[in-house]
Design an enzyme around this catalytic site. Sequence first.
Site, PDB file in Angstrom:
ATOM      1  N   LYS A 229       8.416  -2.340  -4.105  1.00  0.00           N
ATOM      2  CA  LYS A 229       9.264  -2.473  -2.904  1.00  0.00           C
ATOM      3  C   LYS A 229      10.749  -2.432  -3.254  1.00  0.00           C
ATOM      4  O   LYS A 229      11.153  -2.700  -4.376  1.00  0.00           O
ATOM      5  CB  LYS A 229       8.859  -3.717  -2.116  1.00  0.00           C
ATOM      6  CG  LYS A 229       7.494  -3.467  -1.445  1.00  0.00           C
ATOM      7  CD  LYS A 229       7.062  -4.519  -0.470  1.00  0.00           C
ATOM      8  CE  LYS A 229       5.717  -4.087   0.147  1.00  0.00           C
ATOM      9  NZ  LYS A 229       5.078  -5.157   0.912  1.00  0.00           N
ATOM     10  N   ARG A 263      -1.119  -7.821  -4.649  1.00  0.00           N
ATOM     11  CA  ARG A 263      -1.461  -6.507  -4.083  1.00  0.00           C
ATOM     12  C   ARG A 263      -0.636  -5.469  -4.830  1.00  0.00           C
ATOM     13  O   ARG A 263       0.601  -5.514  -4.776  1.00  0.00           O
ATOM     14  CB  ARG A 263      -1.138  -6.523  -2.578  1.00  0.00           C
ATOM     15  CG  ARG A 263      -1.532  -5.266  -1.826  1.00  0.00           C
ATOM     16  CD  ARG A 263      -1.205  -5.427  -0.337  1.00  0.00           C
ATOM     17  NE  ARG A 263      -1.564  -4.227   0.397  1.00  0.00           N
ATOM     18  CZ  ARG A 263      -0.793  -3.151   0.501  1.00  0.00           C
ATOM     19  NH1 ARG A 263       0.395  -3.120  -0.074  1.00  0.00           N
ATOM     20  NH2 ARG A 263      -1.203  -2.101   1.185  1.00  0.00           N
TER      21      ARG A 263
HETATM   22  N1  HH2 Z   1       2.657  -4.203   2.239  1.00  0.00           N
HETATM   23  C1  HH2 Z   1       2.393  -2.952   2.657  1.00  0.00           C
HETATM   24  C2  HH2 Z   1       1.223  -2.681   3.381  1.00  0.00           C
HETATM   25  N2  HH2 Z   1       0.330  -3.650   3.633  1.00  0.00           N
HETATM   26  N3  HH2 Z   1      -0.339  -5.906   3.438  1.00  0.00           N
HETATM   27  C3  HH2 Z   1      -0.094  -7.155   3.022  1.00  0.00           C
HETATM   28  N4  HH2 Z   1      -0.979  -8.132   3.257  1.00  0.00           N
HETATM   29  N5  HH2 Z   1       1.041  -7.475   2.342  1.00  0.00           N
HETATM   30  C4  HH2 Z   1       1.996  -6.547   2.054  1.00  0.00           C
HETATM   31  O1  HH2 Z   1       3.039  -6.898   1.457  1.00  0.00           O
HETATM   32  C5  HH2 Z   1       1.759  -5.202   2.487  1.00  0.00           C
HETATM   33  C6  HH2 Z   1       0.567  -4.923   3.193  1.00  0.00           C
HETATM   34  C7  HH2 Z   1       3.350  -1.847   2.365  1.00  0.00           C
HETATM   35  O2  HH2 Z   1       3.066  -1.247   1.131  1.00  0.00           O
HETATM   36  P1  HH2 Z   1       2.212   0.100   0.964  1.00  0.00           P
HETATM   37  O3  HH2 Z   1       0.833  -0.082   1.470  1.00  0.00           O
HETATM   38  O4  HH2 Z   1       2.283   0.536  -0.458  1.00  0.00           O
HETATM   39  O5  HH2 Z   1       3.008   1.173   1.790  1.00  0.00           O
HETATM   40  P2  HH2 Z   1       2.820   1.798   3.233  1.00  0.00           P
HETATM   41  O6  HH2 Z   1       2.783   0.691   4.225  1.00  0.00           O
HETATM   42  O7  HH2 Z   1       4.011   2.714   3.389  1.00  0.00           O
HETATM   43  O8  HH2 Z   1       1.510   2.537   3.243  1.00  0.00           O
END
Ligand code: HH2
Length: 295
Positions: A229, A263
């Site tokens: 992030k 995660r």
């Molecule tokens: N962050 C993202 C998505 N889902 N779920 C939880 N519980 N906590 C988080 O911090 C979180 C999440 C964002 O990251 P990512 O899935 O890599 O990206 P994107 O939302 O662009 O797919």
Amino acid sequence: MLKAGKRKPVEYRHQRFRLSFGRTQVMGIVNVTPDSFSDGGKFHDPAAAATHAMALVEQGADIIDIGGESSRPGAEPTTVEEELARVIPVIRALVKAIPDTPISIDTYKPLVAQAAMAEGAAMINDISGLRDPAMAALAAKSGAPAVVMHMKGTPKSMQNRPAYSDVVAEVKSFFKERIRTLTRMGVEKIILDPGIGFGKTANHNLQLLNRLEEIVAFGYPVLVGLSRKSFIGKALGENITDRETGGVVANAIAIAKGARIIRVHDAVLGTQTALMADCIRLGKKQVDRRGPTGP
Ligand code: HH2
């Protein structure tokens, strides 16, 4: 908030799975999207996503988190139909290919969560904190562990000058209300997540991690999702390709402060971080990384 010494869930059992919080659980991210912030488009194809999930498990991931809508700042919502078309074929393939690994569905849409669980997903990851009563009802009825994440606003607008008088106090009061409402509705297996990057500046994220113990003190398992992030880049002055080391450090500190699920995009780094941090936290080597998550 639970008083010190009161109930601390050491494990959540659901169906044939046992999530033990004696050690840190590593949640591997699989984004079946064209536009996720760090890996968008890489695993948009269901076969590529399933292969990637299997590799994450091979590398040590305990849980696979499948998402079909990007929640990056500015992202547009996806329709239920599109989200289902992205995630269901992947879940179907994985339930057969990696039956010992719980699959989490990353969605705030009850219809998507319901369909995913009908295909065998065993955990709900809701970035909106189960604010839709239908999602809470689904979590209660199914008995599945549910991640209750804090987010200020929606992905489309959340990074437009987010402001708090005390970000940690605000997140805690959100959790207090959520825990009260959800437990009344029968949701038992709550996992709290401060929502790093969701309606927060870099300093807000750093304050939440700095005071993570205050969230751990609720007595529920805490998940942190900080992998790659932008606050890491802002702290280090690096670009996205150089955020991994900062993420390892941040996850290790989060574990030391009581987080029990991390995660991550990179399961090799994630499992090494969890193992090393757990060994120090527990003061002994040979923490069993193959310990309970599966049957
Ligand atoms: N962050 C993202 C998505 N889902 N779920 C939880 N519980 N906590 C988080 O911090 C979180 C999440 C964002 O990251 P990512 O899935 O890599 O990206 P994107 O939302 O662009 O797919």
